[in-house]
Scaffold this motif. Structure first.
Motif, mmCIF file in Angstrom:
data_model
loop_
_atom_site.group_PDB
_atom_site.id
_atom_site.type_symbol
_atom_site.label_atom_id
_atom_site.label_comp_id
_atom_site.label_asym_id
_atom_site.label_seq_id
_atom_site.Cartn_x
_atom_site.Cartn_y
_atom_site.Cartn_z
ATOM 1 N N ILE B 174 37.019 41.026 20.811
ATOM 2 C CA ILE B 174 37.940 41.946 21.481
ATOM 3 C C ILE B 174 37.444 42.251 22.886
ATOM 4 O O ILE B 174 38.194 42.263 23.850
ATOM 5 C CB ILE B 174 38.095 43.252 20.667
ATOM 6 N N VAL B 175 36.125 42.444 22.993
ATOM 7 C CA VAL B 175 35.577 42.729 24.316
ATOM 8 C C VAL B 175 35.715 41.514 25.211
ATOM 9 O O VAL B 175 36.113 41.628 26.376
ATOM 10 C CB VAL B 175 34.097 43.161 24.207
ATOM 11 N N GLN B 176 35.419 40.353 24.654
ATOM 12 C CA GLN B 176 35.468 39.149 25.484
ATOM 13 C C GLN B 176 36.870 38.903 26.037
ATOM 14 O O GLN B 176 37.033 38.417 27.151
ATOM 15 C CB GLN B 176 34.985 37.947 24.689
ATOM 16 N N GLN B 177 37.873 39.261 25.266
ATOM 17 C CA GLN B 177 39.240 39.079 25.747
ATOM 18 C C GLN B 177 39.524 39.926 26.989
ATOM 19 O O GLN B 177 40.436 39.632 27.740
ATOM 20 C CB GLN B 177 40.229 39.478 24.654
ATOM 21 N N GLN B 178 38.755 40.990 27.140
ATOM 22 C CA GLN B 178 39.049 41.909 28.242
ATOM 23 C C GLN B 178 38.239 41.607 29.484
ATOM 24 O O GLN B 178 38.115 42.441 30.376
ATOM 25 C CB GLN B 178 38.791 43.351 27.808
ATOM 26 N N ALA B 179 37.665 40.408 29.565
ATOM 27 C CA ALA B 179 36.837 40.064 30.713
ATOM 28 C C ALA B 179 37.672 40.041 31.987
ATOM 29 O O ALA B 179 38.888 39.942 31.948
ATOM 30 C CB ALA B 179 36.187 38.704 30.481
ATOM 31 N N GLY B 180 36.968 40.133 33.110
ATOM 32 C CA GLY B 180 37.659 40.079 34.387
ATOM 33 C C GLY B 180 37.851 41.469 34.961
ATOM 34 O O GLY B 180 37.158 42.405 34.582
ATOM 35 N N TRP B 181 38.774 41.562 35.928
ATOM 36 C CA TRP B 181 38.999 42.840 36.573
ATOM 37 C C TRP B 181 39.498 43.882 35.579
ATOM 38 O O TRP B 181 39.939 43.525 34.493
ATOM 39 C CB TRP B 181 39.999 42.687 37.716
ATOM 40 N N PHE B 182 39.448 45.139 35.993
ATOM 41 C CA PHE B 182 39.699 46.188 35.001
ATOM 42 C C PHE B 182 41.133 46.202 34.490
ATOM 43 O O PHE B 182 41.413 46.777 33.475
ATOM 44 C CB PHE B 182 39.270 47.562 35.525
ATOM 45 N N TRP B 183 42.053 45.535 35.215
ATOM 46 C CA TRP B 183 43.403 45.550 34.651
ATOM 47 C C TRP B 183 43.532 44.605 33.468
ATOM 48 O O TRP B 183 44.571 44.500 32.870
ATOM 49 C CB TRP B 183 44.458 45.270 35.725
ATOM 50 N N HIS B 184 42.457 43.912 33.136
ATOM 51 C CA HIS B 184 42.486 43.132 31.905
ATOM 52 C C HIS B 184 42.093 43.968 30.697
ATOM 53 O O HIS B 184 42.174 43.497 29.578
ATOM 54 C CB HIS B 184 41.535 41.930 32.016
ATOM 55 N N TRP B 185 41.634 45.153 30.938
ATOM 56 C CA TRP B 185 41.285 46.022 29.814
ATOM 57 C C TRP B 185 42.521 46.335 29.000
ATOM 58 O O TRP B 185 43.626 46.423 29.547
ATOM 59 C CB TRP B 185 40.676 47.341 30.309
ATOM 60 N N ASN B 186 42.301 46.547 27.734
ATOM 61 C CA ASN B 186 43.448 46.826 26.875
ATOM 62 C C ASN B 186 44.201 48.064 27.319
ATOM 63 O O ASN B 186 45.401 48.163 27.128
ATOM 64 C CB ASN B 186 42.979 47.007 25.433
ATOM 65 N N LEU B 187 43.473 48.981 27.924
ATOM 66 C CA LEU B 187 44.117 50.215 28.376
ATOM 67 C C LEU B 187 45.248 49.905 29.347
ATOM 68 O O LEU B 187 46.259 50.600 29.377
ATOM 69 C CB LEU B 187 43.069 51.116 29.035
ATOM 70 N N PHE B 188 45.091 48.836 30.132
ATOM 71 C CA PHE B 188 46.083 48.560 31.173
ATOM 72 C C PHE B 188 46.950 47.350 30.843
ATOM 73 O O PHE B 188 47.597 46.805 31.711
ATOM 74 C CB PHE B 188 45.373 48.343 32.513
#
Ligand code: SF4
Ligand code: SF4
Lengths: 376, 329, 164
Positions: B174-188
């Motif tokens: 799950i964390v690895q999927q969110q790599a990159g700039w912060f807009w890749h975070w699940n929150l965004f």
């Protein structure tokens, strides 16, 4: 008691159980005991048990000279000692026909109102503490500290002032005090705004207070409730207006009253009263006359003529009345004290029936009880 | 570094225990300091520099006190409850990925594991309350259970929403999927669910409720129930409950970080590592403290109303919305 | 029954929460307002009413009190006992024992007001915690003498500003 002596729970579940709230409980602010018969989390019957801090003030009054009883009055409701001193002093002045110079009257009003604000600030903090919010208490105490510093500078004491004398006040106020009070008044208004944003508007607080703990006019009449409790029921009853004493007649102020009768109404009455007290203080300072602060005709040995005399003031918690009976001696024949908290508490049993425990405690907090004032 | 698996796990568990203990002790300090600052006072200052040794002093005091089992209490349950409340916090942290490699056990059902153990916490408080044979404690125990039932549902709904987006229950993935700039975070990830920030807020509220933190501290509610389920506990029995509260906050905040804030991923796409994880987690912990020292306590029924009438419907909506959007794209 | 919750209400509620949090955060960064008591202490106000103490005559260094017992009578709590002796060659009595039972004192100030010769005043001493009740029953006359013995000379200046 060993484990084997414990009575086993009966097969038939009991309908209610008794919960002792107090005499040591965080919500009772002192040694008040509530014997609550609970039906689950609902209060079936809450019986206040008082008398844990009974100090026989009335009896003490019959055993000391008129002047010696004065310090006692400040210890009945220690949060609003000025008003209590005022009632007693004024009752004796009325009985002995002692004149009070106008400057002293103004000083009395200013200090009483300052004391009222400090008392309401303590209530505000403690009430929020009952509701689980800790921080407003310390903000309120920060403001209150300023008042106490001011009052300490002129009276020498922070809580039990004992500042009024038969015929005036014992010390004159100085320019420092006047400047300090003006600064405080100027600083208090933004603070009140801050309290409203932080607390009054808060949705959690509104959920806890709006529509909770209804006390109507009828109930107030029945039990003789006064002060913010009756004003929270929509009756604009205030001794300062209905039986104006001292110089309140010359001052311009409103009596806040909210007809909802719930905890929120009582809350708003007190917050509004702080504003009104600020107004009174400002006017008092503007109109403050020069002159002596002690009347000239105070006899050295005070022996009020035989008779019966009353004086009521609006203390922070309601109508406080002193009735003195003199038989022309150095010592009072009888000092009767009518304290507001006793009446305000007595409606608790009726008002709290059927409420949930946290709501009942919110209701208790909204009555603003000072336990020594109940027990005297 | 190739350690045999059992040794690695053991080392990690020991490390975890130390982490939990230090965190619990120092979060108490941080909470007191923070509360002080919020209230314009300095907080503990006397023991050690800036009061840093205060937790140690408190620990010594609590340990040296007698553990009193009240007459009529259930002696076994009464003693087990504090342990049971602490254990799940340690267990769950074993699957939380602190960084890519710093994870106790990288298991496929990490998320399920966390929630399975998380539920024990509530049971333990209930046990403690029940075993104390005290009316206040029993009221508190009953409250805890209904509160937990009410808040587990929106929390799980939110997590299911998230699972549909991630497609895995492995926390590391799950964390690895969110790599990159912060807009890749699940929150965004507004493309799959425009209500994602709302989902996060629901998760946060539920976390506060599950960990019995103000404004939902129904279990302790000191102005109503004295100390609720912990009323009868003295000495370290109380101390463990107290520390467990903070351990659970750490778990909750870690989970929120992993699920929504990209775990150990750096917000700028480069320089990811454990430091980011800790930064995000402690920011959340600070928010928890901040919330506590701002609001009054909720009333019990409005707490339940909030869950059943507001949070559950909204989380249902986000769930359905995510379903539809995922099907469409 | 409670009214149904509307979206608007939820948003307003959330806004009130955020507003509250903004205020506490603002306070977070403001300086503290407390005084660290054992390390720092406040200066007491000039009119601070502490326990009472005897005052010396500026010229002779003797206590001004002449044991007239007015304060004893004025005290509502019966905590003062004054004894005086008539010394040879003096018109008035002088105090030989001035017992203050501080356990009973209500700090009302009646005694100071009653004294016509300003022979007593309030001390600024507020660190009065003791481990026994007896320590609070003090003989102010002996205290005054002891003070003098300690400093070696009659100390006539007002020590009350010391604030400790
Ligand atoms: S302050 Fe009041 S109570 Fe104390 S000794 Fe003087 S008169 Fe008595
Ligand atoms: S202190 Fe004053 S009032 Fe008291 S005995 Fe001495 S002179 Fe008289």
């Amino acid at each position: 008691m060993s484990a084997s002596e414990v009575i086993p729970a009966s097969d038939k579940p009991q309908e209610t159980f008794v919960l002792n709230v107090g005499p040591q409980h965080p919500a009772t602010h002192g040694v008040l005991r509530l014997k609550m018969t609970m039906d689950g989390e609902y209060v079936a019957r809450a019986e206040p048990v008082c008398g844990y801090i009974h100090r026989m003030h009335e009896k003490m009054g019959e055993n000391r000279t008129w002047a010696q009883f004065l310090p006692n009055t400040g210890r009945i409701d220690y949060l609003a000692a000025m008003a209590y001193n005022h009632a007693y002093v004024a009752a004796v002045e009325r009985a002995a026909k002692i004149e009070v110079p106008p400057r002293a009257e103004y000083i009395r009003v200013i200090t009483s109102e300052l004391n009222r604000i400090s008392s309401h600030l303590v209530w505000f903090g403690a009430f929020l503490l009952d509701l689980g919010g800790f921080t407003p208490l310390l903000y309120a105490f920060d403001d209150r500290e300023k008042i106490l510093d001011l009052l300490e500078a002129i009276t020498g004491s922070r809580l039990t002032y004992c500042y009024y004398r038969f015929g005036g006040v014992c010390n004159d106020i100085d320019a420092d005090f006047i400047r300090g009070v003006r600064e405080f008044v100027a600083g208090m208004r933004p603070r009140l705004k801050m309290y409203h944003t932080l607390v009054t508007e808060n949705v959690i607080l509104r959920r806890r207070l709006v529509g909770i703990g209804y006390i109507g006019r009828e109930m107030c009449r029945k039990y003789g409730a006064t002060g913010p409790v009756i004003r929270g029921a929509g009756v604009a009853y205030d001794v300062r207006k209905v039986e104006p004493y001292s110089v309140y007649r010359d001052l311009n102020f409103d009596i806040p009253a909210f007809p909802e009768g719930d905890c929120m109404a009582r809350y708003r009455v007190r917050m509004e009263e702080i504003e009104q007290s600020l107004r009174i203080i400002e006017q008092g300072l503007d109109k403050l006359p020069d002159g002596p602060v002690m009347g000239g005709n105070v006899p050295r040995v005070l022996k009020p003529p035989a008779g019966d005399c009353c004086f009521a003031v609006e203390a922070a918690r309601g109508r406080f009345l002193v009735r003195i009976i003199s038989d022309n001696k150095e010592i009072p024949y009888r000092v009767r004290l009518r304290t507001p908290c006793f009446c305000n508490l007595s409606l608790f049993e009726e008002a709290s029936a059927g409420m949930m425990l946290p709501d009942a405690l919110a209701l208790l907090g909204s009555l603003d009880l000072v336990i020594p004032d109940i027990d005297r | 570094m190739d350690f045999p698996e059992p040794i690695r796990l053991l080392a990690f568990l020991l490390g975890m225990m130390a982490f939990v203990a230090v965190n619990a002790a120092y979060l108490v300090w941080a909470e007191r300091k923070g509360a002080g600052r919020f209230q314009r006072r300095p907080g503990p200052t006397e023991v050690g520099w800036a009061g840093l040794l205060q937790p140690v002093a408190d620990g010594i005091k609590l340990i040296s006190k007698q553990v009193i089992v009240p007459p009529g209490a259930d002696p076994i349950l009464f003693r087990v409850a504090p342990l049971l409340v602490m254990a799940p916090a340690m267990m769950t942290l074993a699957v939380i990925p602190f960084s890519e490699t710093l994870v106790g056990r990288d298991i496929n059902v990490g998320l399920v594991f966390v929630f399975a153990f998380g539920a024990i916490n509530v049971m333990a408080i209930m046990m403690g309350g029940w075993a104390s044979r005290n009316k206040y404690a029993i009221i508190s125990a009953a409250r805890v259970v209904s509160q937990d039932v009410a808040y587990e549902i929106p929390m799980l709904l939110v997590v299911i929403t998230l699972l549909m987006v991630t497609g895995t229950m492995n926390l590391n993935e799950i964390v690895q999927q969110q790599a990159g700039w912060f807009w890749h975070w699940n929150l965004f990830r507004l493309d799959v669910n425009p209500l994602m920030p709302v989902t996060f807020i629901i998760f946060f509220i539920c976390m506060l409720a599950e960990t019995n933190r103000a404004p939902f501290d129904m279990a302790e509610a000191e102005s109503e129930l004295v100390a609720g389920a912990f009323t009868e506990y003295a000495g370290m029995g109380f101390g463990v409950f107290f520390m467990a509260e903070y351990a659970n906050i750490v778990v909750g905040c870690s989970l929120a970080t992993v699920l929504f804030l990209g775990g150990w991923q750096s917000p700028f796409g480069v320089g990811s590592g454990v430091i980011w994880f800790l930064l995000k987690m402690y920011a959340l912990v600070f928010t928890v403290i901040w919330v506590r020292w701002t609001f009054p306590r909720t009333q019990f029924y409005s707490l339940l109303n909030l869950s059943w009438k507001i949070l559950i419907p909204i989380s249902m909506v986000t769930l359905v919305l995510t379903c539809i959007l995922l099907k469409l794209t | 029954m409670r009214p149904k919750v509307s979206i608007k209400e939820i948003v307003r509620g959330l806004h009130s929460l955020v507003a509250g949090m903004r205020i506490t955060l603002g306070q977070f960064f403001k300086p503290t307002v407390t005084v660290h008591y054992p390390h720092e202490s406040l200066k007491m106000a000039p009119r601070f009413r502490g326990h009472i103490e005897l005052v010396r005559d500026e010229k002779t260094g003797k206590p001004l009190c002449f044991a007239c017992k007015l304060c004893e009578k004025a005290c509502p709590s019966d905590c003062i006992t004054v004894e005086g002796v008539k010394l040879e060659g003096e018109k008035r009595k002088s105090v030989s024992e001035y017992k203050l039972d501080f356990t009973k004192c209500s700090l009302c100030g009646s005694c100071v007001e009653a004294c016509k010769s300003n022979a007593i005043r309030f001390s600024k001493d507020y660190n009065l915690a003791t481990t026994s009740k007896e320590e609070l029953i003090m003989d102010l006359f002996k205290r005054l003498e002891a003070d003098q013995a300690k400093t070696g000379q009659p100390d006539t200046k007002d020590t009350r500003e010391a604030g400790k």
